[in-house]
Design a protein around this motif. Structure first.
Motif, PDB file in Angstrom:
ATOM      1  N   ALA A  48       0.836  -1.203   0.000  1.00  0.00           N
ATOM      2  CA  ALA A  48       0.000   0.000   0.000  1.00  0.00           C
ATOM      3  C   ALA A  48       0.872   1.256   0.000  1.00  0.00           C
ATOM      4  O   ALA A  48       0.560   2.236  -0.685  1.00  0.00           O
ATOM      5  CB  ALA A  48      -0.933  -0.002   1.214  1.00  0.00           C
ATOM      6  N   CYS A  49       1.970   1.226   0.735  1.00  0.00           N
ATOM      7  CA  CYS A  49       2.880   2.372   0.775  1.00  0.00           C
ATOM      8  C   CYS A  49       3.448   2.658  -0.614  1.00  0.00           C
ATOM      9  O   CYS A  49       3.535   3.814  -1.026  1.00  0.00           O
ATOM     10  CB  CYS A  49       4.001   2.113   1.773  1.00  0.00           C
ATOM     11  N   VAL A  50       3.825   1.613  -1.341  1.00  0.00           N
ATOM     12  CA  VAL A  50       4.378   1.799  -2.688  1.00  0.00           C
ATOM     13  C   VAL A  50       3.337   2.434  -3.607  1.00  0.00           C
ATOM     14  O   VAL A  50       3.637   3.381  -4.350  1.00  0.00           O
ATOM     15  CB  VAL A  50       4.892   0.454  -3.259  1.00  0.00           C
ATOM     16  N   ALA A 151      13.116  -1.076   1.201  1.00  0.00           N
ATOM     17  CA  ALA A 151      14.059  -0.105   0.647  1.00  0.00           C
ATOM     18  C   ALA A 151      13.397   0.727  -0.453  1.00  0.00           C
ATOM     19  O   ALA A 151      13.601   1.946  -0.532  1.00  0.00           O
ATOM     20  CB  ALA A 151      15.300  -0.824   0.107  1.00  0.00           C
ATOM     21  N   TRP A 152      12.590   0.090  -1.317  1.00  0.00           N
ATOM     22  CA  TRP A 152      11.924   0.818  -2.389  1.00  0.00           C
ATOM     23  C   TRP A 152      10.918   1.811  -1.821  1.00  0.00           C
ATOM     24  O   TRP A 152      10.866   2.967  -2.246  1.00  0.00           O
ATOM     25  CB  TRP A 152      11.244  -0.149  -3.362  1.00  0.00           C
ATOM     26  N   VAL A 157       9.359   7.404  -0.413  1.00  0.00           N
ATOM     27  CA  VAL A 157       8.868   8.341   0.594  1.00  0.00           C
ATOM     28  C   VAL A 157       9.955   9.306   1.040  1.00  0.00           C
ATOM     29  O   VAL A 157       9.814  10.524   0.929  1.00  0.00           O
ATOM     30  CB  VAL A 157       8.276   7.587   1.803  1.00  0.00           C
ATOM     31  N   SER A 158      11.058   8.770   1.544  1.00  0.00           N
ATOM     32  CA  SER A 158      12.042   9.654   2.168  1.00  0.00           C
ATOM     33  C   SER A 158      12.924  10.375   1.170  1.00  0.00           C
ATOM     34  O   SER A 158      13.383  11.478   1.443  1.00  0.00           O
ATOM     35  CB  SER A 158      12.909   8.882   3.155  1.00  0.00           C
ATOM     36  N   LEU A 159      13.159   9.775   0.019  1.00  0.00           N
ATOM     37  CA  LEU A 159      14.021  10.440  -0.945  1.00  0.00           C
ATOM     38  C   LEU A 159      13.214  11.223  -1.973  1.00  0.00           C
ATOM     39  O   LEU A 159      13.341  12.440  -2.070  1.00  0.00           O
ATOM     40  CB  LEU A 159      14.936   9.422  -1.639  1.00  0.00           C
ATOM     41  N   ARG A 164      11.169  16.167  -3.565  1.00  0.00           N
ATOM     42  CA  ARG A 164      10.261  16.856  -4.485  1.00  0.00           C
ATOM     43  C   ARG A 164       9.461  17.925  -3.739  1.00  0.00           C
ATOM     44  O   ARG A 164       9.320  19.046  -4.218  1.00  0.00           O
ATOM     45  CB  ARG A 164       9.314  15.835  -5.133  1.00  0.00           C
ATOM     46  N   ALA A 165       8.943  17.601  -2.571  1.00  0.00           N
ATOM     47  CA  ALA A 165       8.156  18.566  -1.801  1.00  0.00           C
ATOM     48  C   ALA A 165       9.023  19.756  -1.382  1.00  0.00           C
ATOM     49  O   ALA A 165       8.583  20.905  -1.447  1.00  0.00           O
ATOM     50  CB  ALA A 165       7.539  17.889  -0.579  1.00  0.00           C
ATOM     51  N   ARG A 166      10.254  19.510  -0.984  1.00  0.00           N
ATOM     52  CA  ARG A 166      11.153  20.614  -0.598  1.00  0.00           C
ATOM     53  C   ARG A 166      11.470  21.502  -1.790  1.00  0.00           C
ATOM     54  O   ARG A 166      11.500  22.729  -1.669  1.00  0.00           O
ATOM     55  CB  ARG A 166      12.442  20.060   0.005  1.00  0.00           C
ATOM     56  N   SER A 167      11.737  20.898  -2.941  1.00  0.00           N
ATOM     57  CA  SER A 167      12.076  21.701  -4.118  1.00  0.00           C
ATOM     58  C   SER A 167      10.859  22.508  -4.589  1.00  0.00           C
ATOM     59  O   SER A 167      11.002  23.624  -5.061  1.00  0.00           O
ATOM     60  CB  SER A 167      12.633  20.837  -5.243  1.00  0.00           C
ATOM     61  N   ASP A 168       9.656  21.946  -4.439  1.00  0.00           N
ATOM     62  CA  ASP A 168       8.442  22.673  -4.822  1.00  0.00           C
ATOM     63  C   ASP A 168       8.209  23.876  -3.900  1.00  0.00           C
ATOM     64  O   ASP A 168       7.733  24.910  -4.345  1.00  0.00           O
ATOM     65  CB  ASP A 168       7.219  21.758  -4.792  1.00  0.00           C
ATOM     66  N   ARG A 169       8.551  23.736  -2.620  1.00  0.00           N
ATOM     67  CA  ARG A 169       8.372  24.842  -1.680  1.00  0.00           C
ATOM     68  C   ARG A 169       9.326  25.990  -1.963  1.00  0.00           C
ATOM     69  O   ARG A 169       9.019  27.138  -1.675  1.00  0.00           O
ATOM     70  CB  ARG A 169       8.555  24.372  -0.245  1.00  0.00           C
TER      71      ARG A 169
END
Length: 171
Positions: A48-50, A151-152, A157-159, A164-169
């Motif tokens: 579900a996470c994937v 790992a995937w 999530v973490s990478l 992506r969220a940081r670069s969008d901000r």
């Protein structure tokens, strides 16, 4: 466990008390049952996470609105293998726009390995298709090494999402 059981059976041959072998056999059965329960629980959540992380990456990449409550309910439940394979079929170029070619190639190599693993699990289908949930259809399913799945999901999530969220901000 098998070695201890074999030893207990050999030492117990001809003895009036053979409880050691019986206890070890029962412990072995309980261990397998425990392992199956842990793997099933882990699979439900990691698959579900994937799917959820991939859907979130796609939304971030396309700039589309967030998820409805129904979307979240569906995305956080164990997916069918076809839903998992669909998520793992999303190319890095779509999910990681603006990323370097090398990063996208590495992402796609890893993604394709996970897709092959999911399709391999699909080969165990009692129905000959992918529209089923592993934990509902396979009794005592063995997933093998689950570390690549963790790992995937962690990479997604973490990478990918956090970066992506940081670069969008910053824009």
């Amino acid at each position: 466990m098998d070695q201890l059981l074999g030893n207990a059976q050999r030492y117990g041959d001809g003895s009036s008390f053979t409880g050691h072998a019986d206890a070890l056999l029962e412990l072995g059965t309980a261990t397998v049952d425990y392992l199956n329960a842990v793997e099933n629980l882990a699979w439900r959540h990691i698959s579900a996470c994937v799917v959820l992380a991939t859907a979130l990456l796609e939304r971030l990449a396309r700039g589309t609105p967030g998820f409805s409550l129904d979307d979240l309910r569906q995305l956080t439940a164990e997916p069918t293998l076809s839903d998992l394979c669909a998520a793992l079929s999303m190319p890095g170029a779509v999910l990681l726009p603006g990323s370097s070619d090398g990063l996208v190639r590495q992402f796609d190599r890893d993604r394709e390995k996970m897709l092959a693993d999911a399709q391999f699990l699909g080969g165990a289908s009692p129905k000959g298709a992918l529209d089923w949930r592993v934990t509902e259809e396979l009794e005592a399913a063995s997933f093998g090494d689950m570390e690549p799945w963790f790992a995937w999901a962690d990479q997604l999530v973490s990478l990918e999402i956090v970066v992506r969220a940081r670069s969008d901000r910053r824009r």
